[in-house]
Design a protein around this motif. Structure first.
Motif, mmCIF file in Angstrom:
data_model
loop_
_atom_site.group_PDB
_atom_site.id
_atom_site.type_symbol
_atom_site.label_atom_id
_atom_site.label_comp_id
_atom_site.label_asym_id
_atom_site.label_seq_id
_atom_site.Cartn_x
_atom_site.Cartn_y
_atom_site.Cartn_z
ATOM 1 N N GLY A 53 0.609 -1.197 0.002
ATOM 2 C CA GLY A 53 0.208 0.093 0.044
ATOM 3 C C GLY A 53 0.742 1.259 -0.236
ATOM 4 N N THR A 54 0.330 2.346 0.418
ATOM 5 C CA THR A 54 0.956 3.570 -0.041
ATOM 6 C C THR A 54 1.159 4.343 1.409
ATOM 7 O OG1 THR A 54 -0.006 4.005 -2.196
ATOM 8 C CG2 THR A 54 0.863 5.886 -0.980
ATOM 9 N N ALA A 55 1.981 4.870 1.754
ATOM 10 C CA ALA A 55 2.615 5.407 2.890
ATOM 11 C C ALA A 55 2.990 6.671 2.905
ATOM 12 C CB ALA A 55 3.302 4.525 3.849
ATOM 13 N N ASN A 56 2.683 7.452 3.708
ATOM 14 C CA ASN A 56 3.160 9.017 3.950
ATOM 15 C C ASN A 56 4.382 8.704 5.123
ATOM 16 O OD1 ASN A 56 2.068 10.173 1.899
ATOM 17 N ND2 ASN A 56 0.745 11.356 3.213
ATOM 18 N N THR A 57 5.251 9.516 5.311
ATOM 19 C CA THR A 57 6.223 9.317 6.488
ATOM 20 C C THR A 57 6.273 10.885 7.047
ATOM 21 O OG1 THR A 57 8.004 10.126 5.133
ATOM 22 C CG2 THR A 57 7.570 7.661 5.174
ATOM 23 N N TYR A 58 6.623 10.621 8.121
ATOM 24 C CA TYR A 58 7.105 11.710 9.368
ATOM 25 C C TYR A 58 8.201 11.264 10.192
ATOM 26 C CZ TYR A 58 6.494 15.014 13.335
ATOM 27 O OH TYR A 58 6.943 15.882 14.338
ATOM 28 N N ARG A 59 9.114 12.305 9.911
ATOM 29 C CA ARG A 59 10.306 11.813 10.795
ATOM 30 C C ARG A 59 10.576 12.867 11.938
ATOM 31 N NH1 ARG A 59 15.387 9.073 9.518
ATOM 32 N NH2 ARG A 59 16.967 10.267 10.352
ATOM 33 N N ARG A 60 10.792 12.126 12.976
ATOM 34 C CA ARG A 60 11.072 13.123 14.110
ATOM 35 C C ARG A 60 12.271 12.745 15.214
ATOM 36 N NH1 ARG A 60 9.499 10.661 18.843
ATOM 37 N NH2 ARG A 60 7.482 9.334 18.743
ATOM 38 N N LEU A 61 12.849 13.278 16.265
ATOM 39 C CA LEU A 61 13.525 12.671 17.100
ATOM 40 C C LEU A 61 12.749 12.071 18.133
ATOM 41 C CD1 LEU A 61 16.407 15.464 17.446
ATOM 42 C CD2 LEU A 61 16.364 13.146 16.059
ATOM 43 N N SER A 62 13.146 11.070 18.784
ATOM 44 C CA SER A 62 12.715 10.506 19.983
ATOM 45 C C SER A 62 12.965 11.139 21.111
ATOM 46 C CB SER A 62 12.865 9.084 20.183
ATOM 47 O OG SER A 62 14.486 8.854 20.452
ATOM 48 N N ASP A 63 12.449 10.882 22.298
ATOM 49 C CA ASP A 63 12.644 11.561 23.678
ATOM 50 C C ASP A 63 14.179 11.324 23.781
ATOM 51 O OD1 ASP A 63 10.357 12.676 23.964
ATOM 52 O OD2 ASP A 63 9.676 11.361 25.705
ATOM 53 N N GLY A 64 14.702 9.987 23.519
ATOM 54 C CA GLY A 64 16.066 9.787 23.369
ATOM 55 C C GLY A 64 16.935 10.405 22.668
ATOM 56 N N GLY A 65 16.591 11.156 21.722
ATOM 57 C CA GLY A 65 17.420 11.875 20.892
ATOM 58 C C GLY A 65 17.853 11.005 19.749
ATOM 59 N N HIS A 66 17.060 9.975 19.289
ATOM 60 C CA HIS A 66 17.328 9.352 18.170
ATOM 61 C C HIS A 66 16.160 9.564 17.081
ATOM 62 C CE1 HIS A 66 20.669 7.129 19.785
ATOM 63 N NE2 HIS A 66 20.036 6.868 20.970
ATOM 64 N N ALA A 67 16.461 9.602 15.718
ATOM 65 C CA ALA A 67 15.539 9.696 14.739
ATOM 66 C C ALA A 67 14.606 8.417 14.626
ATOM 67 C CB ALA A 67 16.021 10.177 13.326
ATOM 68 N N ILE A 68 13.532 8.751 14.312
ATOM 69 C CA ILE A 68 12.179 7.810 14.055
ATOM 70 C C ILE A 68 11.705 8.126 12.606
ATOM 71 C CG2 ILE A 68 10.523 6.319 14.762
ATOM 72 C CD1 ILE A 68 11.156 7.123 17.967
ATOM 73 N N THR A 69 11.528 7.417 11.736
ATOM 74 C CA THR A 69 10.271 7.658 10.573
ATOM 75 C C THR A 69 9.292 6.888 10.722
ATOM 76 O OG1 THR A 69 12.651 8.058 9.094
ATOM 77 C CG2 THR A 69 10.649 7.577 7.917
ATOM 78 N N PHE A 70 8.365 7.562 10.590
ATOM 79 C CA PHE A 70 6.838 6.901 10.990
ATOM 80 C C PHE A 70 6.128 6.727 9.547
ATOM 81 C CE2 PHE A 70 7.878 8.655 15.115
ATOM 82 C CZ PHE A 70 7.461 7.779 16.018
ATOM 83 N N HIS A 71 5.542 5.578 9.410
ATOM 84 C CA HIS A 71 4.850 5.326 8.059
ATOM 85 C C HIS A 71 3.374 5.224 8.370
ATOM 86 C CE1 HIS A 71 8.424 4.509 5.988
ATOM 87 N NE2 HIS A 71 9.114 4.047 6.981
ATOM 88 N N PHE A 72 2.620 6.084 7.785
ATOM 89 C CA PHE A 72 1.142 6.364 8.016
ATOM 90 C C PHE A 72 0.248 6.369 6.861
ATOM 91 C CE2 PHE A 72 2.840 10.548 8.007
ATOM 92 C CZ PHE A 72 1.613 11.420 7.411
ATOM 93 N N CYS A 73 -0.908 5.761 6.981
ATOM 94 C CA CYS A 73 -1.903 5.901 5.832
ATOM 95 C C CYS A 73 -2.127 7.324 5.467
ATOM 96 C CB CYS A 73 -2.933 5.033 6.240
ATOM 97 S SG CYS A 73 -4.433 5.058 4.707
ATOM 98 N N PRO A 74 -2.182 7.629 4.116
ATOM 99 C CA PRO A 74 -2.523 8.836 3.705
ATOM 100 C C PRO A 74 -3.903 8.895 3.644
ATOM 101 C CG PRO A 74 -1.739 7.745 1.716
ATOM 102 C CD PRO A 74 -1.352 6.773 2.932
ATOM 103 N N ASP A 75 -4.841 8.170 3.505
ATOM 104 C CA ASP A 75 -6.016 8.114 3.690
ATOM 105 C C ASP A 75 -6.782 8.263 4.820
ATOM 106 O OD1 ASP A 75 -6.093 8.124 0.747
ATOM 107 O OD2 ASP A 75 -6.258 5.812 1.026
ATOM 108 N N CYS A 76 -6.444 7.194 5.855
ATOM 109 C CA CYS A 76 -7.192 7.309 7.188
ATOM 110 C C CYS A 76 -6.051 7.993 8.403
ATOM 111 C CB CYS A 76 -7.617 6.090 7.532
ATOM 112 S SG CYS A 76 -6.310 4.696 7.896
ATOM 113 N N GLY A 77 -5.064 8.073 8.197
ATOM 114 C CA GLY A 77 -4.111 8.550 9.092
ATOM 115 C C GLY A 77 -3.468 7.661 10.012
ATOM 116 N N SER A 78 -3.801 6.376 9.945
ATOM 117 C CA SER A 78 -3.218 5.462 10.944
ATOM 118 C C SER A 78 -1.785 5.490 11.012
ATOM 119 C CB SER A 78 -4.034 4.032 10.938
ATOM 120 O OG SER A 78 -5.214 4.124 10.910
#
Length: 125
Positions: A53-78
């Motif tokens: 399927g198709t995913a959008n991504t969002y990248r941020r730093l964790s509370d511990g300072g390491h980057a995380i890339t999240f994959h979520f549905c562009p249709d429902c946002g999960s």
């Protein structure tokens, strides 16, 4: 084989085998991401997962300072799965996306200093 899906079913992740780790996180970022008081992730070996399927991504730093890339549905946002920079050989999958009441319980609990006072971890029963 286990399958996790977003709310609308457009984005799926197929996971071969059992998770390496199931962790419950009380960090404020997981609280914001889930809209709950914690997040629960199942970590699988990267080479044992396949996204469909198709995913959008969002990248941020964790509370511990390491980057995380999240994959979520562009249709429902999960938010279905994410890639933690500090564990490059793993993919984390939101346990709720498996919609399986028999899924293995968490064995690791992190950021407990941010746990809501009325919240109870499963191991504390």
């Amino acid at each position: 084989m286990r399958t996790a899906s977003c709310a609308c079913g457009q984005l799926n992740i197929l996971c071969d085998g059992e998770p390496r780790l199931v962790a419950l996180c009380h960090c404020l970022d997981c609280q914001r991401r889930t809209g709950s008081t914690y997040g629960i992730a199942a970590f699988f070996a990267r080479d044992h997962v396949k996204a469909e399927g198709t995913a959008n991504t969002y990248r941020r730093l964790s509370d511990g300072g390491h980057a995380i890339t999240f994959h979520f549905c562009p249709d429902c946002g999960s938010s279905v799965f994410w890639e933690p920079e500090r564990k490059p050989d793993a993919i984390a999958v939101a346990v709720g996306c498996f919609a399986d009441p028999e899924f293995p319980a968490p064995t690791r609990f992190v950021w407990e200093e941010r746990r809501h006072g009325w919240g109870v971890n499963p191991e504390a029963k």
